[in-house]
Design a protein around this motif. Structure first.
Motif, PDB file in Angstrom:
ATOM      1  N   ILE A 275     -47.228  -5.043 -44.271  1.00  0.00           N
ATOM      2  CA  ILE A 275     -45.929  -5.431 -44.850  1.00  0.00           C
ATOM      3  C   ILE A 275     -45.456  -6.729 -44.196  1.00  0.00           C
ATOM      4  O   ILE A 275     -44.969  -7.642 -44.858  1.00  0.00           O
ATOM      5  CB  ILE A 275     -44.886  -4.311 -44.672  1.00  0.00           C
ATOM      6  N   ALA A 276     -45.643  -6.806 -42.868  1.00  0.00           N
ATOM      7  CA  ALA A 276     -45.253  -8.016 -42.136  1.00  0.00           C
ATOM      8  C   ALA A 276     -46.215  -9.178 -42.425  1.00  0.00           C
ATOM      9  O   ALA A 276     -45.796 -10.254 -42.839  1.00  0.00           O
ATOM     10  CB  ALA A 276     -45.205  -7.720 -40.643  1.00  0.00           C
ATOM     11  N   TYR A 277     -47.504  -8.915 -42.241  1.00  0.00           N
ATOM     12  CA  TYR A 277     -48.498  -9.989 -42.442  1.00  0.00           C
ATOM     13  C   TYR A 277     -48.374 -10.615 -43.819  1.00  0.00           C
ATOM     14  O   TYR A 277     -48.460 -11.818 -43.993  1.00  0.00           O
ATOM     15  CB  TYR A 277     -49.926  -9.437 -42.319  1.00  0.00           C
ATOM     16  N   LYS A 278     -48.215  -9.768 -44.833  1.00  0.00           N
ATOM     17  CA  LYS A 278     -48.207 -10.266 -46.216  1.00  0.00           C
ATOM     18  C   LYS A 278     -46.804 -10.612 -46.711  1.00  0.00           C
ATOM     19  O   LYS A 278     -46.643 -11.018 -47.854  1.00  0.00           O
ATOM     20  CB  LYS A 278     -48.831  -9.215 -47.134  1.00  0.00           C
ATOM     21  N   GLU A 279     -45.787 -10.399 -45.874  1.00  0.00           N
ATOM     22  CA  GLU A 279     -44.390 -10.653 -46.264  1.00  0.00           C
ATOM     23  C   GLU A 279     -44.057  -9.963 -47.578  1.00  0.00           C
ATOM     24  O   GLU A 279     -43.585 -10.569 -48.542  1.00  0.00           O
ATOM     25  CB  GLU A 279     -44.117 -12.165 -46.327  1.00  0.00           C
TER      26      GLU A 279
END
Ligand SMILES: [Zn+2]
Ligand SMILES: [Zn+2]
Length: 340
Positions: A275-279
């Motif tokens: 979720i963070a890596y791919k925004e």
């Protein structure tokens, strides 16, 4: 009348009992049930994994005919063909109720759990919860308005699908098969992933552009081809399974959307780093609101979404055990119980 009642908390404790016919109070109507569909929630109630206020008649996915009006009901008439939202009672004073979001009132009672439901010949419901069933929609098809409204809520009110988007729907159960049709109605190219060949074939008939059995087939090459290697724009996770959730997080593109619709009934091990890596924009969806029902009924009226093909068994209420077993064992997709 015969009613299917959760008699007390605990596993099982469901009986077909003779109960008095209900009378509508002020603002309520009495409805003669034409059919009520078995839902995953009913199975959770059977296994006592769901909050209930027994003794309570179960059943919340129904359609019927209005047969008696309580005091002060003016916008509904005897003989109207109706379906109903499932909020039996909400407090009216919390922040959600005051903003019209009675579906998420913390004190809300749901139909068939906190208030008597539709696995019976008759039920009473607050008239403000009713929606008229379009004349060209059958009672059994109409009984599935409730799950369809959940899918409309998830796919159009918490997710923004644009025409031309590639949407991945994970899970080939009833919710997946309805959600894929709503995504198609929004103009998307839809890839359905599941584990059951007959359901996937039905998904193709209902409009899925691609339907893959991920037990045998690796979906990545197809997704890469459809999206130039970027990944899908939107994931609607309808399986409620860690494998499906991780598949969705893996296949969604950067800054894509991921919406959780399915429920596992227990914690799942998923890679939230993605979720963070791919925004990603992540949403969850559970109930439905007035607008979801109205849109669901328009889809049914126009034939944009079909619920009929999902109904694979219709049984009298006395055969509820068989119906529950067919549904839970996945031998049937949606099972309708009819009153007797
Ligand atoms: Zn349901
Ligand atoms: Zn409230």
């Amino acid at each position: 009348m015969k009613a299917l009642v959760k008699t007390k908390r605990g596993v099982g404790n469901i009986e077909l009992l003779d109960v008095p016919e209900p009378t509508p109070g002020p603002g309520q109507v009495k409805i003669e049930v034409q059919g009520c569909s078995i839902c995953g929630t009913d199975i959770h109630i059977y296994h006592d994994r769901s909050e209930t206020r027994p003794p309570v008649t179960m059943g919340h996915e129904f359609s019927g005919i209005v047969c008696e009006l309580g005091e002060g009901v003016e916008h509904i008439a005897v003989g109207d063909r109706v379906v109903s939202e499932t909020t039996v009672w909400s407090c009216g004073v919390c922040r959600y109720c005051r903003m019209g979001m009675y579906d998420i009132c913390p004190s809300r009672w749901g139909l068939g759990r906190g208030g008597d439901g539709a696995f019976a010949r008759y039920l009473v419901m607050r008239a403000v919860m009713l929606h008229k069933l379009p004349a060209n929609v059958g009672f059994f098809e109409g009984a599935l308005t409730e799950p369809l409204a959940c899918c409309v809520h998830a796919a159009t009110e918490f997710t923004h699908i644009s025409g031309g988007d590639v949407v991945l729907v994970t899970g080939d159960g009833g919710i997946g098969l309805l959600t894929l049709q709503v995504a198609k109605a929004c103009g998307a190219t839809v890839v359905l992933c599941g584990h059951h060949d007959e359901r996937l074939a039905l998904g193709r008939e209902l409009g899925a552009d691609y339907a893959l059995n991920t037990a045998r087939e690796e979906p990545r090459p197809l997704i890469d081809r459809l999206t130039d290697g970027y990944g899908v724009d939107v994931v609607l996770e309808c399986a409620g399974a860690a494998e499906a959730a991780n598949l969705g997080l893996d296949l969604v593109r950067r800054r894509g959307q991921y919406t959780q619709v399915g429920l596992a009934g227990k914690p799942m091990l998923v890679n939230l780093d993605l979720i963070a890596y791919k925004e990603l924009s992540v949403a969850g969806s559970f109930n439905q609101q007035w607008t979801s029902w109205e849109r669901a009924l328009r889809y049914l009226r126009d034939g944009t979404v079909k619920t009929g093909p999902l109904i694979t068994a219709v049984l009298p209420l006395s055969r509820w055990r068989e119906g529950f077993a067919l549904y839970e064992g996945r031998q049937a997709c949606k099972v309708i119980l009819t009153p007797e």
